[in-house]
Design a protein around this motif. Structure first.
Motif, PDB file in Angstrom:
ATOM      1  N   SER A  85       0.662  -1.572   0.169  1.00 13.80           N
ATOM      2  CA  SER A  85      -0.031  -0.041  -0.246  1.00 13.80           C
ATOM      3  C   SER A  85       0.681   0.976   0.290  1.00 13.80           C
ATOM      4  O   SER A  85       0.686   2.204  -0.634  1.00 13.80           O
ATOM      5  N   SER A  86       2.198   0.911   0.480  1.00 11.11           N
ATOM      6  CA  SER A  86       2.904   2.556   1.037  1.00 11.11           C
ATOM      7  C   SER A  86       4.618   2.011   1.099  1.00 11.11           C
ATOM      8  O   SER A  86       4.302   0.428   1.719  1.00 11.11           O
ATOM      9  N   TYR A  87       5.088   2.956   0.704  1.00 11.60           N
ATOM     10  CA  TYR A  87       6.445   2.800   1.481  1.00 11.60           C
ATOM     11  C   TYR A  87       7.238   3.921   2.162  1.00 11.60           C
ATOM     12  O   TYR A  87       7.363   5.352   1.995  1.00 11.60           O
ATOM     13  N   PRO A  88       7.545   3.524   3.943  1.00 16.50           N
ATOM     14  CA  PRO A  88       7.633   4.795   4.642  1.00 16.50           C
ATOM     15  C   PRO A  88       8.921   5.427   4.145  1.00 16.50           C
ATOM     16  O   PRO A  88      10.627   4.602   3.585  1.00 16.50           O
ATOM     17  N   TRP A 105       3.145   6.623  -2.165  1.00 12.32           N
ATOM     18  CA  TRP A 105       2.282   5.228  -1.782  1.00 12.32           C
ATOM     19  C   TRP A 105       2.217   4.906  -3.270  1.00 12.32           C
ATOM     20  O   TRP A 105       2.994   4.819  -4.119  1.00 12.32           O
ATOM     21  N   SER A 106       1.595   3.582  -3.056  1.00 12.58           N
ATOM     22  CA  SER A 106       1.540   2.437  -4.088  1.00 12.58           C
ATOM     23  C   SER A 106       0.772   2.852  -5.004  1.00 12.58           C
ATOM     24  O   SER A 106       0.051   4.232  -4.431  1.00 12.58           O
ATOM     25  N   GLY A 107       0.146   2.737  -6.258  1.00 11.78           N
ATOM     26  CA  GLY A 107      -0.681   2.686  -6.736  1.00 11.78           C
ATOM     27  C   GLY A 107      -2.001   2.710  -6.568  1.00 11.78           C
ATOM     28  O   GLY A 107      -3.030   2.846  -6.568  1.00 11.78           O
ATOM     29  N   SER A 108      -2.283   0.957  -5.938  1.00 13.98           N
ATOM     30  CA  SER A 108      -3.565   0.097  -4.752  1.00 13.98           C
ATOM     31  C   SER A 108      -3.314   1.164  -4.145  1.00 13.98           C
ATOM     32  O   SER A 108      -4.363   1.624  -3.555  1.00 13.98           O
ATOM     33  N   GLY A 109      -2.013   1.547  -3.222  1.00 19.12           N
ATOM     34  CA  GLY A 109      -2.277   2.167  -2.044  1.00 19.12           C
ATOM     35  C   GLY A 109      -3.227   3.812  -2.292  1.00 19.12           C
ATOM     36  O   GLY A 109      -4.228   4.042  -1.262  1.00 19.12           O
ATOM     37  N   ARG A 110      -2.822   4.127  -3.712  1.00 15.29           N
ATOM     38  CA  ARG A 110      -3.612   6.206  -3.243  1.00 15.29           C
ATOM     39  C   ARG A 110      -5.156   5.885  -3.808  1.00 15.29           C
ATOM     40  O   ARG A 110      -5.723   6.237  -3.321  1.00 15.29           O
ATOM     41  N   ARG A 111      -4.871   4.910  -4.493  1.00 14.66           N
ATOM     42  CA  ARG A 111      -6.771   4.511  -5.239  1.00 14.66           C
ATOM     43  C   ARG A 111      -7.602   4.114  -4.421  1.00 14.66           C
ATOM     44  O   ARG A 111      -8.552   4.127  -3.585  1.00 14.66           O
ATOM     45  N   ALA A 112      -7.327   2.884  -3.275  1.00 19.11           N
ATOM     46  CA  ALA A 112      -7.889   2.932  -2.126  1.00 19.11           C
ATOM     47  C   ALA A 112      -7.836   4.103  -0.788  1.00 19.11           C
ATOM     48  O   ALA A 112      -9.126   4.509  -0.206  1.00 19.11           O
ATOM     49  N   VAL A 113      -7.225   4.747  -1.056  1.00 24.22           N
ATOM     50  CA  VAL A 113      -7.258   5.648   0.570  1.00 24.22           C
ATOM     51  C   VAL A 113      -7.959   7.077  -0.532  1.00 24.22           C
ATOM     52  O   VAL A 113      -9.347   7.589   0.073  1.00 24.22           O
ATOM     53  N   GLU A 114      -8.043   7.464  -1.975  1.00 24.93           N
ATOM     54  CA  GLU A 114      -8.541   8.597  -3.105  1.00 24.93           C
ATOM     55  C   GLU A 114     -10.259   7.665  -2.418  1.00 24.93           C
ATOM     56  O   GLU A 114     -10.804   9.267  -2.686  1.00 24.93           O
ATOM     57  N   SER A 115     -10.155   6.856  -2.924  1.00 20.18           N
ATOM     58  CA  SER A 115     -11.539   6.245  -3.449  1.00 20.18           C
ATOM     59  C   SER A 115     -12.166   5.706  -2.194  1.00 20.18           C
ATOM     60  O   SER A 115     -13.737   5.522  -1.846  1.00 20.18           O
ATOM     61  N   ARG A 116     -11.743   5.979  -0.982  1.00 22.62           N
ATOM     62  CA  ARG A 116     -12.220   5.803   0.292  1.00 22.62           C
ATOM     63  C   ARG A 116     -12.508   4.120   0.542  1.00 22.62           C
ATOM     64  O   ARG A 116     -13.722   3.718   1.290  1.00 22.62           O
ATOM     65  N   ASP A 117     -12.072   2.948  -0.198  1.00 25.20           N
ATOM     66  CA  ASP A 117     -12.555   2.193  -0.136  1.00 25.20           C
ATOM     67  C   ASP A 117     -11.642   1.524   1.889  1.00 25.20           C
ATOM     68  O   ASP A 117     -11.805   0.660   2.194  1.00 25.20           O
ATOM     69  N   VAL A 118     -10.929   2.661   1.637  1.00 21.48           N
ATOM     70  CA  VAL A 118     -10.037   2.668   3.304  1.00 21.48           C
ATOM     71  C   VAL A 118      -9.922   4.156   4.366  1.00 21.48           C
ATOM     72  O   VAL A 118      -9.725   4.953   2.737  1.00 21.48           O
ATOM     73  N   ARG A 119     -10.062   3.996   5.378  1.00 22.90           N
ATOM     74  CA  ARG A 119      -9.840   5.247   5.907  1.00 22.90           C
ATOM     75  C   ARG A 119      -9.258   5.222   6.904  1.00 22.90           C
ATOM     76  O   ARG A 119      -9.122   6.258   7.321  1.00 22.90           O
ATOM     77  N   PRO A 133       7.431   2.980  21.892  1.00 20.80           N
ATOM     78  CA  PRO A 133       7.853   3.099  21.068  1.00 20.80           C
ATOM     79  C   PRO A 133       9.273   2.583  20.665  1.00 20.80           C
ATOM     80  O   PRO A 133       9.525   3.924  21.199  1.00 20.80           O
ATOM     81  N   VAL A 134       9.780   1.934  20.535  1.00 25.72           N
ATOM     82  CA  VAL A 134      11.560   1.992  20.621  1.00 25.72           C
ATOM     83  C   VAL A 134      12.098   1.322  19.381  1.00 25.72           C
ATOM     84  O   VAL A 134      13.345   1.210  18.834  1.00 25.72           O
ATOM     85  N   GLY A 135      10.769   0.435  18.121  1.00 22.67           N
ATOM     86  CA  GLY A 135      11.656   0.605  16.636  1.00 22.67           C
ATOM     87  C   GLY A 135      10.445  -0.584  15.772  1.00 22.67           C
ATOM     88  O   GLY A 135       9.545  -0.340  16.072  1.00 22.67           O
ATOM     89  N   LEU A 136      11.189  -0.582  14.914  1.00 28.43           N
ATOM     90  CA  LEU A 136      10.240  -1.319  13.660  1.00 28.43           C
ATOM     91  C   LEU A 136      10.416  -2.847  13.428  1.00 28.43           C
ATOM     92  O   LEU A 136      11.637  -3.592  14.255  1.00 28.43           O
ATOM     93  N   PRO A 137       9.163  -3.403  13.274  1.00 28.10           N
ATOM     94  CA  PRO A 137       9.591  -4.960  12.382  1.00 28.10           C
ATOM     95  C   PRO A 137      11.891  -5.131  11.783  1.00 28.10           C
ATOM     96  O   PRO A 137      11.713  -4.258  11.029  1.00 28.10           O
ATOM     97  N   ASP A 138      12.507  -6.362  12.087  1.00 32.50           N
ATOM     98  CA  ASP A 138      13.654  -5.824  11.064  1.00 32.50           C
ATOM     99  C   ASP A 138      13.017  -6.188   9.362  1.00 32.50           C
ATOM    100  O   ASP A 138      13.422  -6.210   8.596  1.00 32.50           O
ATOM    101  N   ARG A 139      12.130  -7.311   9.386  1.00 32.31           N
ATOM    102  CA  ARG A 139      11.576  -7.316   7.865  1.00 32.31           C
ATOM    103  C   ARG A 139      10.245  -7.280   7.649  1.00 32.31           C
ATOM    104  O   ARG A 139       9.503  -7.306   8.899  1.00 32.31           O
ATOM    105  N   GLY A 140       9.296  -7.096   6.400  1.00 34.06           N
ATOM    106  CA  GLY A 140       8.024  -7.158   6.512  1.00 34.06           C
ATOM    107  C   GLY A 140       6.968  -5.438   6.945  1.00 34.06           C
ATOM    108  O   GLY A 140       8.048  -4.859   6.883  1.00 34.06           O
ATOM    109  N   PRO A 141       5.791  -6.032   6.860  1.00 32.45           N
ATOM    110  CA  PRO A 141       5.388  -4.375   6.591  1.00 32.45           C
ATOM    111  C   PRO A 141       5.766  -3.909   8.571  1.00 32.45           C
ATOM    112  O   PRO A 141       5.235  -4.788   9.476  1.00 32.45           O
TER     113      PRO A 141
END
Length: 350
Positions: A85-88, A105-119, A133-141
């Motif tokens: 959906s996006s790249y931080p 935003w990826s193409g699918s992420g941008r479309r989902a946000v702008e079309s209100r498919d996800v909020r 908060p102390v950190g992010l996962p080392d891999r994955g989303p």
């Protein structure tokens, strides 16, 4: 340090309109949530006075992941798979809102946000035992776009403010210090991007240095092996030469054949390269020198009788050239191989 990976449960609403450049990753304050990873509930705590610190923790984790072949990303509904959906891009703290995450935003992420498919957006983040908060996962989303939030009290995001207000883009104090240490002007428009590139360059330099150390270590080990082999050959050659010199001294009577202690001492000294010992060995007087002269003369030739042999042998023992009569006899026979034949002949004649 104890830390828990929290997946889902904390949701931040994305406002209508164009897909924003930034979204709230974790809202400011203390929140009790029930994420997928902790169905019994867990507390998330981002106090205002530690907002910059929390953002710096996440930015450090993000910078590390941006140096890897597979960078950080977000998914849909925490499925942890395609599509992205996006790249931080970066994290910062904004007073009154919380930790903000800039995204590409990826193409699918941008479309989902702008079309209100996800909020809503839901993060994946490591928390310490106090919910900080102390950190992010080392891999994955590191989070995902979701449709059904379990927590709805997060403040909405004003996309225009994040994108248009230059003051909102200023790095935190911690980020300024990090950028300054990398030789980057924190006020520059592309400061964070330049920071990421600098970290990538540092990582590449470290990889090169590590390879150089590995190559040097391999080369050193190879030279060490060759040196050991050469030292072994030199030692073997020295031992052989010492054995040859001592054997020659025994053969010509400079050292008694039974005097093993003296032979051993000379071998050790000669093997060690003692040139003085070699000179002494070469100058030793041959024991039984002159024994090749006839002892008994007869009209039919010269023969060594048993009596004459013992007389001669006793003389050698008395002179200290031999320790025993038997050793003295051996010296006599060694100095004149024919003497032994003559000796046997006189015994037969008797």
């Amino acid at each position: 340090m104890e830390r828990d990976l929290v997946i889902g449960g904390l949701f931040c609403e994305i406002p209508a309109g164009d897909a924003p450049r930034e979204i709230v990753f974790i809202p400011e304050g203390k929140h009790r949530i029930t994420p997928q990873s902790h169905p019994k509930g867990i507390e998330v705590n981002v106090p205002a006075e530690r907002g910059d610190e929390a953002a710096a923790n996440l930015q450090a984790s993000l910078a590390e992941r941006l140096t890897k072949n597979v960078g950080p990303w977000t998914d849909f509904e925490h499925t942890r798979k395609y599509p992205v959906s996006s790249y931080p891009q970066s994290f910062r703290y904004e007073a009154g809102k919380g930790i903000m995450m800039a995204v590409d935003w990826s193409g699918s992420g941008r479309r989902a946000v702008e079309s209100r498919d996800v909020r809503f957006f839901s993060p994946e983040v490591y928390l310490d035992k106090n919910g900080f908060p102390v950190g992010l996962p080392d891999r994955g989303p590191v989070g995902g776009l979701v449709t059904e939030p379990a927590f709805r009290d997060s403040p909405p995001i004003a996309a225009s403010n994040a994108a248009d207000d230059p003051t909102d883009q200023q790095p935190s104090a911690t980020m300024k210090l990090l950028l300054a240490s990398l030789g980057i002007d924190p006020a520059a428009a592309d400061a964070e991007t330049a920071g990421v590139r600098a970290l990538e360059a540092l990582k590449a330099s470290l990889a090169t240095a590590t390879k150089s150390v590995t190559d040097l270590t391999t080369e050193r080990d190879g030279l060490k092996t060759k040196l050991t082999a050469a030292e072994t050959k030199v030692k073997e050659a020295a031992e052989k030469r010492a054995n040859d010199l001592v054997s020659a001294a025994v053969a010509d009577g400079r050292i008694a054949a039974k005097d093993e202690e003296m032979q051993k001492e000379y071998r050790e000294r000669l093997t060690a390269g003692d040139t003085f010992a070699e000179k002494i060995l070469a100058g030793l007087e041959k024991k039984g020198a002159g024994l090749d002269k006839p002892i008994i003369k007869t009209g039919q030739g010269e023969r060594l009788t048993a009596g004459a042999l013992d007389t001669k042998a006793q003389a050698l023992v008395t002179a200290g050239d031999a320790k025993t009569i038997e050793e003295a006899r051996e010296l006599i026979f060694a100095s004149d191989p024919k003497a032994y034949t003559d000796y046997l002949a006189t015994l037969s004649a008797a």
